[in-house]
Design a protein around this motif. Structure first.
Motif, PDB file in Angstrom:
ATOM      1  N   LYS A  58       0.789  -1.153  -0.198  1.00  0.00           N
ATOM      2  CA  LYS A  58       0.054  -0.064   0.112  1.00  0.00           C
ATOM      3  C   LYS A  58       0.851   1.281   0.016  1.00  0.00           C
ATOM      4  O   LYS A  58       0.852   2.104  -0.895  1.00  0.00           O
ATOM      5  CB  LYS A  58      -1.023   0.096   1.308  1.00  0.00           C
TER       6      LYS A  58
ATOM      7  N   ALA B  57      -5.827  -3.271  -3.461  1.00  0.00           N
ATOM      8  CA  ALA B  57      -5.812  -2.871  -2.078  1.00  0.00           C
ATOM      9  C   ALA B  57      -6.587  -3.935  -1.346  1.00  0.00           C
ATOM     10  O   ALA B  57      -6.478  -4.153  -0.090  1.00  0.00           O
ATOM     11  CB  ALA B  57      -6.621  -1.505  -2.088  1.00  0.00           C
TER      12      ALA B  57
ATOM     13  N   VAL C 218      -0.397   0.618  -4.439  1.00  0.00           N
ATOM     14  CA  VAL C 218      -1.640   1.206  -4.467  1.00  0.00           C
ATOM     15  C   VAL C 218      -1.368   2.742  -4.130  1.00  0.00           C
ATOM     16  O   VAL C 218      -0.754   3.229  -3.179  1.00  0.00           O
ATOM     17  CB  VAL C 218      -2.520   0.522  -3.357  1.00  0.00           C
TER      18      VAL C 218
ATOM     19  N   VAL D  52      -2.809   5.342  -2.789  1.00  0.00           N
ATOM     20  CA  VAL D  52      -3.751   5.516  -1.495  1.00  0.00           C
ATOM     21  C   VAL D  52      -4.597   6.788  -1.782  1.00  0.00           C
ATOM     22  O   VAL D  52      -5.441   6.932  -1.604  1.00  0.00           O
ATOM     23  CB  VAL D  52      -3.366   5.373  -0.354  1.00  0.00           C
TER      24      VAL D  52
ATOM     25  N   LEU E 233     -12.971  -2.967  -0.014  1.00  0.00           N
ATOM     26  CA  LEU E 233     -12.138  -2.146  -0.958  1.00  0.00           C
ATOM     27  C   LEU E 233     -12.267  -2.584  -2.344  1.00  0.00           C
ATOM     28  O   LEU E 233     -11.766  -1.910  -3.436  1.00  0.00           O
ATOM     29  CB  LEU E 233     -10.717  -2.061  -0.478  1.00  0.00           C
TER      30      LEU E 233
ATOM     31  N   THR F  45      -4.428  -6.966  -0.518  1.00  0.00           N
ATOM     32  CA  THR F  45      -3.549  -6.587   0.231  1.00  0.00           C
ATOM     33  C   THR F  45      -3.967  -6.491   1.763  1.00  0.00           C
ATOM     34  O   THR F  45      -3.336  -6.940   2.845  1.00  0.00           O
ATOM     35  CB  THR F  45      -2.662  -5.446   0.027  1.00  0.00           C
TER      36      THR F  45
ATOM     37  N   SER G  73     -12.254   4.846   1.329  1.00  0.00           N
ATOM     38  CA  SER G  73     -11.182   3.763   1.204  1.00  0.00           C
ATOM     39  C   SER G  73      -9.862   4.287   1.593  1.00  0.00           C
ATOM     40  O   SER G  73      -9.187   3.280   2.304  1.00  0.00           O
ATOM     41  CB  SER G  73     -10.945   3.587  -0.334  1.00  0.00           C
ATOM     42  N   GLN G  74      -9.572   5.485   1.553  1.00  0.00           N
ATOM     43  CA  GLN G  74      -8.423   5.916   2.434  1.00  0.00           C
ATOM     44  C   GLN G  74      -8.417   5.658   3.930  1.00  0.00           C
ATOM     45  O   GLN G  74      -7.463   5.465   4.524  1.00  0.00           O
ATOM     46  CB  GLN G  74      -8.094   7.480   1.961  1.00  0.00           C
TER      47      GLN G  74
ATOM     48  N   SER H 227     -10.445  -0.835  -5.492  1.00  0.00           N
ATOM     49  CA  SER H 227      -9.377  -1.022  -5.869  1.00  0.00           C
ATOM     50  C   SER H 227      -9.031  -2.605  -5.409  1.00  0.00           C
ATOM     51  O   SER H 227      -8.766  -2.987  -4.144  1.00  0.00           O
ATOM     52  CB  SER H 227      -8.018  -0.276  -5.248  1.00  0.00           C
TER      53      SER H 227
ATOM     54  N   ILE I  66      -7.923   2.080   4.933  1.00  0.00           N
ATOM     55  CA  ILE I  66      -6.429   1.619   4.818  1.00  0.00           C
ATOM     56  C   ILE I  66      -5.796   2.465   5.780  1.00  0.00           C
ATOM     57  O   ILE I  66      -4.920   1.418   6.557  1.00  0.00           O
ATOM     58  CB  ILE I  66      -5.898   2.138   3.268  1.00  0.00           C
TER      59      ILE I  66
END
Length: 269
Positions: free
Chosen positions: A33, A140, A88, A90, A133, A143, A97-98, A137, A101
């Protein structure tokens, strides 16, 4: 994944029950990421590919030209594998999504990435199924679930022996043995110059129980087979004298984009 070196070593691949070949890996690919840069142990950046729609940047590293065991010598003879790292982007994802993560990433995560990959364990808490996610992505999402483990391993078909040194025969053999192959674009993916040919399997799907006790089947890792043809300027080099540097280097954007679909979360194949 911020791992940029893998020790060389032969890998024995058993295709179902009867066929076994021993080869050196063509490349390893790890996801990441975001994390700080690391010592490359002699590996050098060979190039990069950008995938704006996937919010993804990929760097590949060429191995050092140093002596390795069993009469190997970098790209000259019996080479070390290439390393591919997918990052990714980010900051280009949605705020939702941010937030997911950054909830799980730790400031010291880069230092723990190699250990996480080796142990195939997460360095953050197990996510919930609702923290999804994949719609934005898939790498993402992959991962977040699998951590910095190996995303896929590629074998250099041109180093196989006998009929298996032809990727068309490898493709045929895999199909006859019932392997599910990635058909995005075509099953046999060929670069525009015709010198890079690739086939990849569809990742195995494994049941994963999330933190909210929901169990779903999730794509795991997969295998790729790559054939790098001899460059035109070396066409007269005797076959037994051909080294890796005589062959087509780098990767192809369209091929790579299609191969990434081997870990698609929604089943298509």
């Amino acid at each position: 994944m911020c791992r940029s070196y893998c020790s060389p070593g032969e890998v024995s691949v058993r295709l179902k029950k009867r066929t076994e070949v021993t080869v050196h890996p063509e490349k390893f690919r790890f996801p990441r990421k975001t994390c700080p840069s690391t010592n490359n142990y002699g590996y050098k950046i060979g190039g990069g590919l950008d995938f704006p729609k996937k919010k993804l940047r990929v760097l590949w590293f060429s191995p050092p030209d140093v002596h390795v065991p069993k009469d190997g010598h970098g790209l000259g003879n019996d080479p070390l594998p290439r390393i591919v790292i997918a990052e990714v982007l980010v900051d280009e994802l949605s705020p939702e999504s941010q937030g997911i993560i950054r909830k799980y990433l730790k400031p010291e995560g880069g230092k723990q990435a190699v250990l996480s990959s080796t142990l195939e364990s997460l360095i953050w808490e197990k996510p919930t199924w609702t923290e999804q996610l994949a719609k934005e992505s898939e790498i993402a999402a992959w991962t977040l679930i699998h951590g910095y483990t190996l995303n896929h391993l590629a074998f250099a078909v041109h180093r196989f022996k006998h009929r298996f040194s032809d990727i068309k025969f490898v493709k045929q053999h895999l199909e006859e043995k019932g392997f599910k192959l990635n058909s995005d674009g075509e099953i046999l993916k060929v670069s525009q110059d015709g010198l890079l040919l690739q086939v990849s399997s569809i990742s195995e799907r494994l049941p994963v129980t999330f933190a909210d006790e929901v169990t779903e089947t999730i794509p795991a890792s997969y295998i790729e087979f790559t054939q790098r043809q001899v460059l035109p300027e070396f066409k007269d080099v005797p076959h037994d004298e051909i080294k890796e540097f005589h062959r087509r280097e780098a990767f192809e954007l369209d091929n790579a984009s299609n191969i990434m679909e081997s870990t698609r979360f929604t089943t298509k194949f």
